[in-house]
Design a protein around this motif. Sequence first.
Motif, mmCIF file in Angstrom:
data_model
loop_
_atom_site.group_PDB
_atom_site.id
_atom_site.type_symbol
_atom_site.label_atom_id
_atom_site.label_comp_id
_atom_site.label_asym_id
_atom_site.label_seq_id
_atom_site.Cartn_x
_atom_site.Cartn_y
_atom_site.Cartn_z
ATOM 1 N N PRO A 108 -28.027 2.639 76.753
ATOM 2 C CA PRO A 108 -29.382 2.278 77.188
ATOM 3 C C PRO A 108 -30.102 3.473 77.809
ATOM 4 C CG PRO A 108 -27.757 1.465 78.743
ATOM 5 C CD PRO A 108 -26.992 2.051 77.591
ATOM 6 N N GLU A 109 -31.406 3.324 77.954
ATOM 7 C CA GLU A 109 -32.202 4.375 78.596
ATOM 8 C C GLU A 109 -31.731 4.539 80.038
ATOM 9 O OE1 GLU A 109 -36.838 5.202 79.578
ATOM 10 O OE2 GLU A 109 -36.337 4.279 77.645
ATOM 11 N N ARG A 110 -31.632 5.783 80.464
ATOM 12 C CA ARG A 110 -31.084 6.093 81.791
ATOM 13 C C ARG A 110 -31.903 7.184 82.457
ATOM 14 N NH1 ARG A 110 -24.669 6.380 80.155
ATOM 15 N NH2 ARG A 110 -24.402 4.143 80.098
ATOM 16 N N ASP A 111 -31.666 7.320 83.764
ATOM 17 C CA ASP A 111 -32.321 8.375 84.524
ATOM 18 C C ASP A 111 -31.391 8.796 85.658
ATOM 19 O OD1 ASP A 111 -34.394 10.144 85.111
ATOM 20 O OD2 ASP A 111 -35.374 8.739 86.469
ATOM 21 N N VAL A 112 -31.615 9.997 86.164
ATOM 22 C CA VAL A 112 -30.838 10.528 87.282
ATOM 23 C C VAL A 112 -31.801 10.906 88.402
ATOM 24 C CG1 VAL A 112 -29.327 12.398 88.051
ATOM 25 C CG2 VAL A 112 -29.015 11.424 85.785
ATOM 26 N N ASP A 113 -31.511 10.444 89.602
ATOM 27 C CA ASP A 113 -32.269 10.844 90.790
ATOM 28 C C ASP A 113 -31.730 12.205 91.210
ATOM 29 O OD1 ASP A 113 -33.119 11.378 93.400
ATOM 30 O OD2 ASP A 113 -32.938 9.289 94.038
ATOM 31 N N ARG A 114 -32.483 13.244 90.932
ATOM 32 C CA ARG A 114 -32.026 14.617 91.191
ATOM 33 C C ARG A 114 -31.768 14.872 92.677
ATOM 34 N NH1 ARG A 114 -31.201 18.680 87.311
ATOM 35 N NH2 ARG A 114 -32.055 20.017 88.895
ATOM 36 N N SER A 115 -32.500 14.229 93.544
ATOM 37 C CA SER A 115 -32.303 14.427 94.974
ATOM 38 C C SER A 115 -30.934 13.903 95.406
ATOM 39 C CB SER A 115 -33.423 13.733 95.754
ATOM 40 O OG SER A 115 -33.216 13.866 97.134
ATOM 41 N N ALA A 116 -30.609 12.693 95.010
ATOM 42 C CA ALA A 116 -29.297 12.115 95.354
ATOM 43 C C ALA A 116 -28.174 12.883 94.675
ATOM 44 C CB ALA A 116 -29.248 10.643 94.965
ATOM 45 N N LEU A 117 -28.398 13.301 93.429
ATOM 46 C CA LEU A 117 -27.375 14.054 92.705
ATOM 47 C C LEU A 117 -27.147 15.410 93.360
ATOM 48 C CD1 LEU A 117 -25.454 14.278 90.286
ATOM 49 C CD2 LEU A 117 -27.376 15.241 88.982
ATOM 50 N N SER A 118 -28.210 16.107 93.712
ATOM 51 C CA SER A 118 -28.049 17.440 94.306
ATOM 52 C C SER A 118 -27.356 17.361 95.662
ATOM 53 C CB SER A 118 -29.391 18.166 94.400
ATOM 54 O OG SER A 118 -30.300 17.477 95.219
#
Length: 182
Positions: free
Chosen positions: A119-129
């Motif tokens: 499915p379509e997905r996204d990453v929260d760069r702030s939480a990931l970083s």
Amino acid sequence: MAARDDLAGVVDLFDWLTRAELSRALSELAFKQRAEADADAIAAAIDVAVAEYALVPAPPAALSGAGSDADVDAGVDAADVADPAAGIDRDDVALAVGPAAFPSLPAGAEDLPHILDVPERDVDRSALSAAVLDRLSADAVAAINESDAERLADLADVTYDIEAWAPVDAAEIRERIVAELG
């Protein structure tokens, strides 16, 4: 087996993939290229990409898309998902493109979104970083405790990569590494 930047390119097509999904994608690519897919070689390539920060374990707080809420709702701690040794099935660990990657697409990879049912997905760069910075700090401490100069030199490079990749400050980690290497 695909190089770490090719693995990052495959993950980048979807924003994030579990290890199992990435393994399946790589097996599909091998099939398209009329090559044999070796599960152990795929696992080893993923391990190298993670160790070198080309791919990074992503905590549930950084993930959106179908399936990502299940881990959070189940009470799984972000640190557990980012650390397969904490009891989470290794294949369920979500991976995102990391700071040391220069994503590239291996031959045939452009067809993967049509082949895989993701499915379509996204990453929260702030939480990931933030999670990656915490991991980098822990890895630096472990390398210092083991007096692993080679690993420390690699991690020093990652401190520059992460600052270019995300709005974080890794100077304190870098200074500790440089002092240890000094």
